[in-house]
Write a protein that holds these residues in place. Structure first.
Motif, PDB file in Angstrom:
ATOM      1  N   ILE A  14       0.782  -1.217  -0.056  1.00  0.00           N
ATOM      2  CA  ILE A  14       0.107   0.048   0.200  1.00  0.00           C
ATOM      3  C   ILE A  14       0.868   1.209   0.092  1.00  0.00           C
ATOM      4  O   ILE A  14       0.419   2.304  -0.300  1.00  0.00           O
ATOM      5  N   LEU A  15       2.055   1.166   0.214  1.00  0.00           N
ATOM      6  CA  LEU A  15       3.036   2.195   0.277  1.00  0.00           C
ATOM      7  C   LEU A  15       4.476   1.553  -0.243  1.00  0.00           C
ATOM      8  O   LEU A  15       4.745   0.501   0.066  1.00  0.00           O
ATOM      9  N   ILE A 115      -5.925   2.780   3.692  1.00  0.00           N
ATOM     10  CA  ILE A 115      -5.425   2.134   2.519  1.00  0.00           C
ATOM     11  C   ILE A 115      -4.654   3.198   1.614  1.00  0.00           C
ATOM     12  O   ILE A 115      -3.559   2.999   1.599  1.00  0.00           O
ATOM     13  N   HIS A 116      -5.198   4.303   1.529  1.00  0.00           N
ATOM     14  CA  HIS A 116      -4.700   5.367   0.696  1.00  0.00           C
ATOM     15  C   HIS A 116      -4.103   6.435   1.746  1.00  0.00           C
ATOM     16  O   HIS A 116      -4.776   7.422   2.418  1.00  0.00           O
ATOM     17  N   TYR A 332       2.589  -3.938   7.830  1.00  0.00           N
ATOM     18  CA  TYR A 332       3.816  -4.292   8.259  1.00  0.00           C
ATOM     19  C   TYR A 332       4.781  -4.182   7.131  1.00  0.00           C
ATOM     20  O   TYR A 332       4.484  -3.671   6.031  1.00  0.00           O
ATOM     21  N   GLY A 333       6.170  -3.805   7.525  1.00  0.00           N
ATOM     22  CA  GLY A 333       7.245  -3.531   6.664  1.00  0.00           C
ATOM     23  C   GLY A 333       7.500  -4.786   5.669  1.00  0.00           C
ATOM     24  O   GLY A 333       7.551  -5.702   6.475  1.00  0.00           O
ATOM     25  N   SER A 337      11.721  -1.968   2.506  1.00  0.00           N
ATOM     26  CA  SER A 337      11.204  -1.321   1.265  1.00  0.00           C
ATOM     27  C   SER A 337       9.810  -0.755   0.571  1.00  0.00           C
ATOM     28  O   SER A 337       9.562  -0.206  -0.149  1.00  0.00           O
ATOM     29  N   GLY A 338       8.810  -1.503   1.639  1.00  0.00           N
ATOM     30  CA  GLY A 338       7.580  -0.924   1.493  1.00  0.00           C
ATOM     31  C   GLY A 338       6.658  -1.160   2.696  1.00  0.00           C
ATOM     32  O   GLY A 338       7.037  -1.887   3.697  1.00  0.00           O
ATOM     33  N   VAL A 339       5.236  -1.024   2.451  1.00  0.00           N
ATOM     34  CA  VAL A 339       4.450  -1.544   3.546  1.00  0.00           C
ATOM     35  C   VAL A 339       3.257  -2.451   2.956  1.00  0.00           C
ATOM     36  O   VAL A 339       2.767  -1.834   2.046  1.00  0.00           O
ATOM     37  N   GLY A 340       3.018  -3.371   3.578  1.00  0.00           N
ATOM     38  CA  GLY A 340       1.905  -4.105   3.336  1.00  0.00           C
ATOM     39  C   GLY A 340       0.766  -4.031   4.474  1.00  0.00           C
ATOM     40  O   GLY A 340       0.901  -3.498   5.491  1.00  0.00           O
TER      41      GLY A 340
END
Length: 347
Positions: A14-15, A115-116, A332-333, A337-340
């Motif tokens: 999501i990110l 989410i956004h 979660y990371g 490198s991103g977020v779930g």
């Protein structure tokens, strides 16, 4: 714990790191991950760990850190020839000293749907003291006594310790200082007093004897901590079924109070440094009593963006949100490198 499941709400992050702009001129964002989260007036507030470094130059390692200049902690960049041998992308030893290859800070993001997110361009908390000279990492947020308590890992050449800041509005923030000295991290405050005492989970780091494990501490005021006691450790050393937590473990977000007790999300790493997520249940009146634990991880690195990134094979949670309707969303990371996003479901 066997009746809980974690279901991904998306097969995409999501990110992503590319969603975040660098806060410092001449720097680039290497990772945006491991967010703390809380719910404020039905809005999800996130404190995202953002790791930045000077833009890369061929054959050069550029290390960002704070240095004491006439009594003032000042952002500095040191330059070294790049080592010929392979090295950890996060930590490197140069001229006999250990450095981090990036400087992390906490960045505020907000979402009305969870989410956004709209991500602010300026840091919410940036390293400001010499005990934060290597960065501020992996926050947790707990609403307690009418304010939001933010614990985070403060890293310096002396090791990782635990810093505390408080806010009521995520606009103004008071930095309380370091509440647990190095080496320590993974601190999660309980969201209410138990028998008149404040409680937290923490993860002291050990050397030749023992393995990194989850400990419990209590306090009369939320700042001065004592009565430290071992709570639970990884089981992989003695039972191959638990190899997924055989390397080290640590607490995640703040514990959630349920009818059954305090629900604790924690991470376990195997000897190859692959991270997974699991649960523990503590007694609601005496959190030193462990009632139950996961036999298997609830979430493991499986998707490409969880297995590949700045530090691969990692799912790491230090933020979750319980919506008014009872849904629990876990942020979660992934691979640094991103977020779930996943939902914790009781089946």
């Amino acid at each position: 714990m066997q009746n809980y499941k974690l279901h991904r709400l998306s097969d995409q992050p999501i990110l992503k790191t590319s969603d975040v702009r660098p806060a410092m001129e001449g720097f680039e964002v290497l990772g945006a991950f491991n967010p703390a989260t809380c719910l404020v007036d039905n809005e999800v507030v996130m404190l995202l760990r953002v790791a930045e470094a000077p833009k890369s130059q061929s054959g050069i390692i550029s290390v960002p850190l704070l240095e004491n200049r006439d009594g003032v902690p000042t952002l500095t960049v040191k330059h070294f020839p790049e080592p010929a041998q392979p090295y950890d992308p996060r930590v490197i030893t140069l001229d006999g000293k250990v450095y981090l290859t990036s400087l992390s800070h906490l960045r505020l993001a907000r979402s009305t749907d969870g989410i956004h997110f709209t991500i602010e361009d300026k840091p919410f908390l940036f390293p400001a003291r010499m005990d934060e000279s290597f960065g501020i990492e992996d926050a947790r947020i707990t609403f307690l006594d009418g304010k939001y308590w933010i614990t985070y890992t403060a890293v310096s050449e002396h090791g990782p310790g635990v810093g505390l800041a408080v806010t009521t509005d995520f606009t103004d923030v008071e930095r309380v200082g370091m509440i647990l000295p190095p080496p320590n991290k993974d601190v999660a405050l309980f969201p209410q007093r138990i028998n008149g005492k404040y409680y937290l989970l923490h993860r002291p780091m050990v050397s030749d004897i023992g393995k990194p494990s989850v400990w419990l501490a209590q306090s009369p005021d939320g700042v001065h901590w004592g009565k430290h006691q071992f709570l639970f450790g990884g089981r992989g050393l003695t039972d191959p079924r638990y190899a997924w937590e055989g390397g080290k473990i640590g607490a995640g977000p703040e514990p959630l109070l349920t009818d059954d007790g305090w629900l604790v999300c924690y991470h376990g790493a195997d000897p190859t440094h692959a991270y997974s997520l699991a649960l523990a249940l503590l007694d609601k009146n005496d959190p030193s009593i462990v009632l139950d634990r996961s036999d298997e991880p609830l979430l493991m690195p499986e998707l490409p963006w969880e297995k590949e990134g700045f530090f691969p094979n990692v799912v790491f949670a230090n933020g979750w949100v319980r919506w008014p309707d009872g849904r629990i969303w876990v942020y979660y990371g992934a691979a640094d490198s991103g977020v779930g996003l996943a939902e914790l479901v009781r089946e």
